[in-house]
Design an enzyme around this catalytic site. Structure first.
Site, mmCIF file in Angstrom:
data_model
loop_
_atom_site.group_PDB
_atom_site.id
_atom_site.type_symbol
_atom_site.label_atom_id
_atom_site.label_comp_id
_atom_site.label_asym_id
_atom_site.label_seq_id
_atom_site.Cartn_x
_atom_site.Cartn_y
_atom_site.Cartn_z
ATOM 1 C CE LYS A 73 -4.434 -1.558 2.005
ATOM 2 N NZ LYS A 73 -5.313 -1.476 2.990
ATOM 3 C CD GLU A 85 -8.993 16.547 -0.814
ATOM 4 O OE1 GLU A 85 -10.055 15.975 -1.176
ATOM 5 O OE2 GLU A 85 -8.797 17.676 0.002
ATOM 6 C CG ASN A 94 -7.351 0.403 -1.069
ATOM 7 O OD1 ASN A 94 -7.647 1.783 -1.658
ATOM 8 N ND2 ASN A 94 -8.441 0.137 -0.652
ATOM 9 N N GLY A 132 -8.916 2.371 17.279
ATOM 10 C CA GLY A 132 -7.819 1.905 16.505
ATOM 11 C C GLY A 132 -7.238 2.868 15.929
ATOM 12 N NE ARG A 157 -2.933 -3.323 21.872
ATOM 13 C CZ ARG A 157 -2.854 -4.374 21.070
ATOM 14 N NH1 ARG A 157 -3.315 -5.476 21.758
ATOM 15 N NH2 ARG A 157 -2.422 -4.543 20.036
HETATM 16 P P1 NDP Z 1 -3.614 -2.778 11.767
HETATM 17 O O1 NDP Z 1 -2.790 -3.756 12.223
HETATM 18 O O2 NDP Z 1 -2.854 -1.440 11.031
HETATM 19 O O3 NDP Z 1 -4.194 -2.053 12.987
HETATM 20 C C1 NDP Z 1 -4.944 -2.792 14.139
HETATM 21 C C2 NDP Z 1 -5.543 -1.924 15.136
HETATM 22 O O4 NDP Z 1 -6.217 -2.729 15.929
HETATM 23 C C3 NDP Z 1 -4.445 -1.127 15.929
HETATM 24 O O5 NDP Z 1 -5.058 0.041 16.245
HETATM 25 C C4 NDP Z 1 -4.257 -1.870 17.183
HETATM 26 O O6 NDP Z 1 -3.836 -1.320 18.303
HETATM 27 C C5 NDP Z 1 -5.646 -2.415 17.397
HETATM 28 N N1 NDP Z 1 -5.880 -3.717 18.112
HETATM 29 C C6 NDP Z 1 -5.525 -4.998 17.683
HETATM 30 N N2 NDP Z 1 -5.861 -5.784 18.679
HETATM 31 C C7 NDP Z 1 -6.222 -5.141 19.772
HETATM 32 C C8 NDP Z 1 -6.552 -5.435 21.186
HETATM 33 N N3 NDP Z 1 -6.786 -6.954 21.723
HETATM 34 N N4 NDP Z 1 -6.835 -4.532 21.972
HETATM 35 C C9 NDP Z 1 -7.169 -3.529 21.644
HETATM 36 N N5 NDP Z 1 -6.503 -2.937 20.147
HETATM 37 C C10 NDP Z 1 -6.081 -3.854 19.325
HETATM 38 O O7 NDP Z 1 -4.716 -3.303 10.954
HETATM 39 P P2 NDP Z 1 -5.754 -2.704 9.881
HETATM 40 O O8 NDP Z 1 -6.101 -1.132 10.533
HETATM 41 O O9 NDP Z 1 -5.243 -2.788 8.528
HETATM 42 O O10 NDP Z 1 -7.014 -3.523 9.987
HETATM 43 C C11 NDP Z 1 -7.837 -3.594 11.067
HETATM 44 C C12 NDP Z 1 -9.236 -4.272 10.781
HETATM 45 O O11 NDP Z 1 -9.833 -3.526 9.820
HETATM 46 C C13 NDP Z 1 -8.694 -5.713 10.117
HETATM 47 O O12 NDP Z 1 -9.378 -6.579 11.090
HETATM 48 C C14 NDP Z 1 -9.196 -5.928 8.838
HETATM 49 O O13 NDP Z 1 -9.905 -6.958 8.422
HETATM 50 C C15 NDP Z 1 -10.490 -4.745 9.111
HETATM 51 N N6 NDP Z 1 -10.524 -3.948 7.662
HETATM 52 C C16 NDP Z 1 -11.954 -3.824 6.906
HETATM 53 C C17 NDP Z 1 -12.261 -3.427 5.855
HETATM 54 C C18 NDP Z 1 -13.421 -3.309 5.287
HETATM 55 O O14 NDP Z 1 -13.826 -2.974 4.208
HETATM 56 N N7 NDP Z 1 -14.508 -3.970 6.044
HETATM 57 C C19 NDP Z 1 -10.880 -2.582 5.152
HETATM 58 C C20 NDP Z 1 -9.762 -2.629 5.671
HETATM 59 C C21 NDP Z 1 -9.760 -3.226 7.024
HETATM 60 P P3 NDP Z 1 -2.400 -0.914 18.588
HETATM 61 O O15 NDP Z 1 -1.980 0.151 18.015
HETATM 62 O O16 NDP Z 1 -2.253 -0.776 19.981
HETATM 63 O O17 NDP Z 1 -1.543 -2.516 18.170
#
Ligand code: NDP
Length: 284
Positions: A73, A85, A94, A132, A157
């Site tokens: 990405k 933008e 993406n 998140g 977190r």
């Molecule tokens: P990232 O790995 O970039 O980020 C994950 C986030 O979740 C971080 O903020 C992390 O916090 C937090 N997190 C994970 N586990 C925990 C926990 N146990 N407690 C608290 N916070 C937690 O992932 P993405 O942002 O790329 O994706 C996130 C979700 O979004 C995925 O499950 C993906 O499937 C979904 N998604 C859905 C889309 C859709 O079209 N429906 C499109 C894109 C993504 P920390 O910073 O503390 O690690």
């Protein structure tokens, strides 16, 4: 002389790694079939070291564009001619779209979310709580800021990732944003309009719960989850039991597909056909 058969099809695709059987293929090809477009959407496994060659290859073969997912990405940007933008603000692409002879990088993650949200509310002037600070949260927060929300409470977190997104939103988009490091049960403040889970909590686990005081959810709030599999997450069920309007992650995924198909073909594809194809591909 007849043109070679391959010229009769327009090609788009997906460059990813380890995403075999990507349900997006079924969803996008269902849209092409439904609208009688002689287009194909092809899933291609591309390693990071081959990305530049793959992009040049797609250009040489006349592709109209492609999606790209992790780990491409950010690194794909150096191979493109320009950015839309929100992709420029996020620094992540993406969806690549051929416009004239230029390859432009867009980001449809947040746009898909916004389209799904707009079926129930207009985010302009609204107060939002976002859980998140990863890629999905970043895309959603940037689009919400561009759509004119009043205030964002960012709950994450890890302080470091939270801080990074906080600064981007404040410095690049001038958003009224507050960062909460998520160390204990979070209660949503009265007056909040929209609550979004953009963490990976709930992915493949229908019972996983956010550390959230569910009794703080009020019926006037819209609660959205990015998790598409399973779509009925614990958060979605809790929100519905509190009388909130709930939006599942499949809506976001379908709407991302709609935005991408529209970018590539210029048509507005049928959302119902695409959602059904996605649900079938996910075995729902
Ligand atoms: P990232 O790995 O970039 O980020 C994950 C986030 O979740 C971080 O903020 C992390 O916090 C937090 N997190 C994970 N586990 C925990 C926990 N146990 N407690 C608290 N916070 C937690 O992932 P993405 O942002 O790329 O994706 C996130 C979700 O979004 C995925 O499950 C993906 O499937 C979904 N998604 C859905 C889309 C859709 O079209 N429906 C499109 C894109 C993504 P920390 O910073 O503390 O690690």
């Amino acid at each position: 002389m007849n043109a070679p058969a391959s010229f009769l099809q327009e090609l788009v695709g997906s460059m990813s790694q380890g995403a075999a059987g990507n349900p997006t293929v079924a969803m996008i090809e269902a849209a092409f079939a439904h609208h009688a477009l002689p287009w194909r959407y092809i899933n291609m496994e591309v390693t990071p070291q081959d990305l530049g060659e793959a992009v040049r290859g797609a250009r040489a073969m006349g592709f109209r564009g492609f999606n790209c997912s992790l780990p491409h990405k950010v690194t794909v940007i150096q191979h493109l001619d320009g950015l839309g933008e929100s992709a420029a603000v996020m620094g992540a692409v993406n969806c690549v779209v051929r416009r004239g002879d230029q390859w432009i990088g867009e980001n449809t993650d947040g746009k898909g979310f916004l389209r799904s949200l707009s079926t129930v509310t207009d985010p302009k002037g609204k107060s939002v709580v976002l859980f998140g600070a990863g890629g999905a949260a970043r895309a959603i927060a940037v689009e919400l800021a561009l759509a004119g929300i009043r205030k964002l409470t960012l709950v994450n977190r890890s302080a470091s990732r939270g801080q990074e997104l906080y600064q981007l939103l404040r410095d690049k988009l001038n958003l009224d944003v507050e960062l909460v490091v998520w160390e204990r049960e979070f209660a949503v403040a009265a007056g909040t309009d929209i609550v979004v889970n953009a963490t990976s909590i709930g992915l493949y686990d229908a019972d996983a719960r956010l550390n959230l005081d569910v009794s703080s959810l009020q019926p006037a709030m819209v609660v959205a989850d990015v998790i598409g599999n399973p779509p009925r997450t614990r958060l979605i069920r809790d929100a519905q039991s509190r009388g909130c309007q709930a939006l599942d992650g499949l809506g976001m995924l379908v709407n991302q597909g709609i935005v991408a198909v529209h970018y590539w073909t210029g048509i507005e594809p049928d959302a119902v056909v695409m959602r059904q194809a996605l649900e079938r591909a996910l075995g729902l």
